[in-house]
Every structure is written in structure tokens, then in C-alpha cells.
Scaffold this motif. Structure first.
Motif, short mmCIF file in Angstrom:
data_model
loop_
_atom_site.label_atom_id
_atom_site.label_comp_id
_atom_site.label_asym_id
_atom_site.label_seq_id
_atom_site.Cartn_x
_atom_site.Cartn_y
_atom_site.Cartn_z
N TYR A 31 0.83 -1.20 0.00
CA TYR A 31 0.00 0.00 0.00
C TYR A 31 0.87 1.25 0.00
CZ TYR A 31 -3.05 3.70 1.60
OH TYR A 31 -3.71 4.89 1.71
N ASP A 32 1.92 1.26 0.83
CA ASP A 32 2.79 2.43 0.97
C ASP A 32 3.45 2.81 -0.35
OD1 ASP A 32 4.19 4.39 2.65
OD2 ASP A 32 5.97 3.19 2.19
N VAL A 33 3.81 1.84 -1.16
CA VAL A 33 4.53 2.14 -2.40
C VAL A 33 3.61 2.19 -3.62
CG1 VAL A 33 6.72 1.25 -1.54
CG2 VAL A 33 5.21 -0.27 -2.82
N THR A 34 2.28 2.05 -3.41
CA THR A 34 1.37 2.06 -4.55
C THR A 34 0.17 3.00 -4.40
OG1 THR A 34 0.09 0.19 -3.70
CG2 THR A 34 1.93 -0.31 -5.19
N CYS A 35 -0.07 3.55 -3.21
CA CYS A 35 -1.25 4.41 -3.04
C CYS A 35 -1.08 5.71 -3.84
CB CYS A 35 -1.49 4.69 -1.56
SG CYS A 35 -0.23 5.71 -0.79
N ARG A 36 -2.11 6.50 -3.89
CA ARG A 36 -2.06 7.74 -4.69
C ARG A 36 -0.96 8.69 -4.23
NH1 ARG A 36 -7.87 10.08 -6.23
NH2 ARG A 36 -6.74 10.70 -8.09
N HIS A 102 9.50 -8.58 -8.39
CA HIS A 102 9.87 -7.32 -9.03
C HIS A 102 8.80 -6.95 -10.06
CE1 HIS A 102 12.50 -4.12 -10.25
NE2 HIS A 102 12.25 -4.43 -11.50
N GLY A 103 8.38 -5.70 -10.05
CA GLY A 103 7.36 -5.22 -10.97
C GLY A 103 5.98 -5.13 -10.35
N THR A 104 5.82 -5.65 -9.14
CA THR A 104 4.50 -5.64 -8.50
C THR A 104 4.01 -4.23 -8.23
OG1 THR A 104 4.90 -7.78 -7.47
CG2 THR A 104 3.20 -6.41 -6.48
N ARG A 109 0.10 0.00 -9.28
CA ARG A 109 -0.18 1.41 -9.58
C ARG A 109 -0.89 1.55 -10.93
NH1 ARG A 109 5.05 2.38 -6.98
NH2 ARG A 109 6.06 2.20 -9.00
N ALA A 110 -0.48 0.79 -11.93
CA ALA A 110 -1.12 0.85 -13.25
C ALA A 110 -2.57 0.37 -13.16
CB ALA A 110 -0.34 0.01 -14.26
N GLU A 111 -2.81 -0.71 -12.42
CA GLU A 111 -4.17 -1.21 -12.26
C GLU A 111 -5.04 -0.20 -11.53
OE1 GLU A 111 -3.64 -4.92 -10.23
OE2 GLU A 111 -2.94 -5.95 -12.04
N ARG A 113 -4.62 3.10 -11.50
CA ARG A 113 -4.90 4.20 -12.43
C ARG A 113 -6.00 3.82 -13.41
NH1 ARG A 113 0.63 4.84 -12.44
NH2 ARG A 113 0.83 3.60 -14.33
N ALA A 114 -5.93 2.61 -13.94
CA ALA A 114 -6.94 2.15 -14.89
C ALA A 114 -8.32 2.09 -14.24
CB ALA A 114 -6.55 0.79 -15.45
N ALA A 115 -8.37 1.64 -12.99
CA ALA A 115 -9.66 1.57 -12.29
C ALA A 115 -10.22 2.97 -12.05
CB ALA A 115 -9.47 0.83 -10.97
N ARG A 116 -9.36 3.92 -11.70
CA ARG A 116 -9.82 5.30 -11.49
C ARG A 116 -10.34 5.91 -12.78
NH1 ARG A 116 -5.23 5.75 -8.14
NH2 ARG A 116 -4.09 6.92 -9.71
N ARG A 117 -9.65 5.62 -13.90
CA ARG A 117 -10.09 6.15 -15.20
C ARG A 117 -11.43 5.56 -15.61
NH1 ARG A 117 -5.09 4.89 -18.18
NH2 ARG A 117 -3.64 5.88 -16.79
N SER A 118 -11.61 4.30 -15.34
CA SER A 118 -12.87 3.64 -15.76
C SER A 118 -14.06 4.14 -14.93
CB SER A 118 -12.75 2.12 -15.66
OG SER A 118 -12.67 1.71 -14.31
N ARG A 119 -13.80 4.59 -13.70
CA ARG A 119 -14.88 5.12 -12.87
C ARG A 119 -15.28 6.51 -13.29
NH1 ARG A 119 -12.06 2.73 -8.08
NH2 ARG A 119 -10.98 4.73 -7.99
N SER A 120 -14.38 7.25 -13.91
CA SER A 120 -14.70 8.64 -14.27
C SER A 120 -15.17 8.77 -15.67
CB SER A 120 -13.53 9.56 -14.04
OG SER A 120 -12.35 9.07 -14.60
#
Length: 120
Positions: A31-36, A102-104, A109-111, A113-120
Motif C-alpha cells: 500500500y505504501d509504495v502504490t497508493c495515490r 519485481h514489478g509488483t 499502480r497501473a491497475e 490508475r486504470a480503475a480510477r479512469r474507468s470510474r470517471s
């Protein structure tokens, strides 16, 4: 599902200094390395590392106070800029230390962002 278990102040200081947390905090690290606000959290961890060094330098560098302050501020800005160049790598390394592949962090973060875009 509730929020991930957060480390206490001493464990967080250890984590901010680059230490690994026990596996009980694994989800919180993700959460710490992926939240907004993950870049701001990275900056806060950097400042926690920087402040003790800056205070010691202010005390030990000879000369007028304004020269000492300018030296510490200038060096700190260079160090912060350098650290932000490796922002993504540093957060991936923290996620890897918590046991994630590695890459998680980038994927989460990409997922998000995509979820936020799909909601708006």
C-alpha cells in the motif's frame, strides 16, 4: 477486507531508514509504495533520513551560520533530486524486500490508475 496493519513509529522509522519490516506488514508496504500519495510518502522517508545528517552537519561545519545552512540546504536538494531520479526503482526494491516479485508495485499502480479512469 480491512486496511493493512500499519507499523508503529519505531518500526516505521526503521522502514524509512531502509530496513525491512516483518511479514505481518507486507500488505502495508505494498500500500505504501502504490497508493495515490506514494511519491509524497517516498519524500517523507527521504526527509526522515536526511534530517539527522543535516543537523549534525549544521553543528559540525565551521563558519557563519548562513554558510552552514546554505551548504546543508544545497546538498539536501541535490540528494533529494538524485533520489527522485530513482523513485520507481527504490519503491520496487521496498516491495521486493517485503516479498513481492519485481514489478509488483508498478503493476498495482497501473491497475489502480486504470480503475480510477474507468470510474470517471
Amino acid at each position: 477486507m480491512g486496511s493493512p496493519r500499519r507499523p508503529g513509529p519505531l518500526r516505521w522509522l526503521w522502514y524509512a531508514a531502509g530496513g525491512a519490516l516483518p511479514s505481518a506488514y507486507r500488505e502495508w508496504v505494498c500500500y505504501d509504495v502504490t497508493c495515490r500519495t506514494w511519491p509524497l510518502r517516498h519524500l517523507l522517508r527521504l526527509l526522515v533520513q536526511l534530517v539527522p545528517v543535516a543537523v549534525v552537519l549544521l553543528v559540525l561545519i565551521p563558519g557563519p551560520m548562513w554558510v552552514r545552512v546554505m551548504a546543508v540546504v544545497s546538498g539536501s536538494l541535490v540528494g533529494l533530486a538524485y533520489s527522485f531520479v530513482f523513485l520507481y526503482e527504490a519503491t520496487e526494491h521496498r516491495a521486493c524486500k517485503a516479498g513481492y516479485p519485481h514489478g509488483t508495485a508498478a503493476r498495482v499502480r497501473a491497475e489502480s490508475r486504470a480503475a480510477r479512469r474507468s470510474r470517471s
